[in-house]
Design an enzyme around this catalytic site. Structure first.
Site, PDB file in Angstrom:
ATOM      1  N   GLU A 105     -28.291  29.232  11.826  1.00 57.29           N
ATOM      2  CA  GLU A 105     -27.193  29.911  12.186  1.00 57.29           C
ATOM      3  C   GLU A 105     -27.215  29.840  13.863  1.00 57.29           C
ATOM      4  OE1 GLU A 105     -24.719  31.472  10.673  1.00 57.29           O
ATOM      5  OE2 GLU A 105     -25.406  32.238   8.733  1.00 57.29           O
ATOM      6  N   ASP A 106     -25.760  30.229  14.231  1.00 59.34           N
ATOM      7  CA  ASP A 106     -25.653  30.259  15.733  1.00 59.34           C
ATOM      8  C   ASP A 106     -26.272  31.660  16.015  1.00 59.34           C
ATOM      9  OD1 ASP A 106     -23.434  31.094  14.361  1.00 59.34           O
ATOM     10  OD2 ASP A 106     -21.944  30.106  15.792  1.00 59.34           O
ATOM     11  N   ASP A 109     -25.215  38.626  13.169  1.00 61.61           N
ATOM     12  CA  ASP A 109     -24.826  39.878  13.828  1.00 61.61           C
ATOM     13  C   ASP A 109     -24.779  41.077  12.631  1.00 61.61           C
ATOM     14  OD1 ASP A 109     -22.340  39.005  12.575  1.00 61.61           O
ATOM     15  OD2 ASP A 109     -21.489  38.971  14.715  1.00 61.61           O
ATOM     16  N   ARG A 171     -16.561  25.913  22.667  1.00 61.11           N
ATOM     17  CA  ARG A 171     -17.680  25.533  21.915  1.00 61.11           C
ATOM     18  C   ARG A 171     -18.731  24.601  22.603  1.00 61.11           C
ATOM     19  NH1 ARG A 171     -17.414  27.127  16.527  1.00 61.11           N
ATOM     20  NH2 ARG A 171     -15.467  27.396  15.605  1.00 61.11           N
TER      21      ARG A 171
END
Length: 198
Positions: A105-106, A109, A171
């Protein structure tokens, strides 16, 4: 686990974007995570990236692995704003049954998306499933998510760069910056001139 928290003050209301994580720091963290994964999976691993934000991170990460690695992707989309529910848009091409899988995952949260994806993966009976995230924004967590591999812990910042976007902008930045969300909502390209200035 992970590097010391990266917690500079939030970007000012309506102010310029604030540098949060430099290219050099990103690459050092990716190299560290690659070494951790190599040690944990000497016989190979399947890396599952979540499109589109994880792509730069995963591409750099796989180059730092000293073990065999397969890569696959899935894509998800929210059902409706503020519901936290997601649906699968692109499924994996790979059968994960009996394999060691790491979800890449980037950012994690609220944990809602990661929880959904982990549920989908576990339903397919892999041998193991772990999460590797570049950023952990634990301050916004709504559901607990086990994160074995973490690049950085950050505060309640809205961030763009290195795969993370706002309306498909930013991005391809080689760094991560904290940005003012209200400014971007007014103009998604508000920071283009600042962030891409040579």
């Amino acid at each position: 686990m992970g590097s010391p928290p990266a917690r500079p003050p939030a970007a000012g209301r309506g102010g310029p974007p604030r540098p949060l994580i430099s290219p050099a720091s990103l690459q050092a963290a990716v190299a560290r995570l690659g070494a951790e994964l190599s040690a944990a999976y000497p016989d190979g691993v399947l890396l599952v990236g979540v499109l589109k934000g994880s792509v730069p991170f995963l591409a750099d990460l796989v180059r730092h692995l000293g073990a065999s690695a397969s890569v696959d992707f899935l894509a998800i989309s929210a059902y409706a704003e503020n519901t936290g529910r997601v649906r699968l848009l692109k499924d994996l091409d790979t059968d994960v049954w009996g394999r060691d899988v790491v979800l890449v995952e980037d950012i994690v949260d609220t944990g809602l998306t990661a929880t959904y994806v982990l549920g989908e993966l576990r339903r397919r009976q892999p041998r193991s499933v772990e999460v590797c995230t570049l950023l952990d924004k634990a301050v916004r967590r709504l559901v607990p998510v086990p994160l074995r591999y973490v690049g950085f812990e950050i505060g309640d910042e809205f961030v763009v760069g290195y795969g993370m976007d706002f309306e498909e902008q930013y991005r391809n930045l080689d760094r991560i910056v904290a940005a003012d969300l209200n400014t971007l909502r007014g103009d998604a390209a508000a920071y283009v001139g600042t962030l891409y200035r040579s």
